[in-house]
Scaffold this motif. Structure first.
Motif, PDB file in Angstrom:
ATOM      1  N   LYS A  24       0.837  -1.203   0.000  1.00 31.88           N
ATOM      2  CA  LYS A  24       0.000   0.000   0.000  1.00 31.88           C
ATOM      3  C   LYS A  24       0.871   1.252   0.000  1.00 31.88           C
ATOM      4  N   ALA A  25       1.926   1.261   0.789  1.00 32.52           N
ATOM      5  CA  ALA A  25       2.832   2.419   0.848  1.00 32.52           C
ATOM      6  C   ALA A  25       3.531   2.628  -0.485  1.00 32.52           C
ATOM      7  N   ARG A  70       2.403   1.772  -3.433  1.00 32.44           N
ATOM      8  CA  ARG A  70       1.392   2.257  -4.378  1.00 32.44           C
ATOM      9  C   ARG A  70       1.127   3.743  -4.164  1.00 32.44           C
ATOM     10  N   GLN A  71       0.985   4.166  -2.921  1.00 30.47           N
ATOM     11  CA  GLN A  71       0.752   5.578  -2.641  1.00 30.47           C
ATOM     12  C   GLN A  71       1.929   6.434  -3.106  1.00 30.47           C
ATOM     13  N   GLN A  72       3.112   5.917  -2.921  1.00 30.86           N
ATOM     14  CA  GLN A  72       4.303   6.647  -3.351  1.00 30.86           C
ATOM     15  C   GLN A  72       4.339   6.757  -4.878  1.00 30.86           C
ATOM     16  N   LEU A  99       1.765   6.708  -6.905  1.00 33.41           N
ATOM     17  CA  LEU A  99       0.722   7.647  -7.307  1.00 33.41           C
ATOM     18  C   LEU A  99       1.158   9.093  -7.071  1.00 33.41           C
ATOM     19  N   ALA A 100       1.856   9.344  -5.979  1.00 32.00           N
ATOM     20  CA  ALA A 100       2.356  10.687  -5.696  1.00 32.00           C
ATOM     21  C   ALA A 100       3.374  11.110  -6.749  1.00 32.00           C
TER      22      ALA A 100
END
Length: 85
Positions: free
Chosen positions: A31-32, A34-36, A38-39
């Motif tokens: 999850k981390a 993926r968020q990175q 996307l950022a």
């Protein structure tokens, strides 16, 4: 055979394997990541002047997206090399 005092755990039992904990950790890391990612993709939408204000460019972002590990560390290194801090 070693003497085990009451309340002590043998060395063999010190590291127990918990499959649920391993799965939970893997999911949190995924999850981390993926968020990175996307950022970083959101940063690609910024115009070149704003990226220049941040001390990075589009090439740095593409390199970070392709990096197998620690893409933000790569960006920090590139930014630092440009600013001379």
């Amino acid at each position: 055979m070693a003497l085990v005092l009451d309340g002590e755990r043998p060395a063999a039992a010190a590291h127990s394997f918990h499959p649920v904990r391993v799965l939970w950790t893997w999911l949190a890391q995924a999850k981390a990541r993926r968020q990175q990612r996307l950022a970083l993709q959101d940063l690609l939408e910024l115009d070149p002047h704003r990226l220049d204000d941040l001390g990075i460019n589009r090439g740095d972002l593409f390199d970070a997206l392709a990096a197998p590990r620690r893409p933000t560390a790569l960006l920090a290194e590139r930014r630092q090399s440009r600013t001379g801090d």
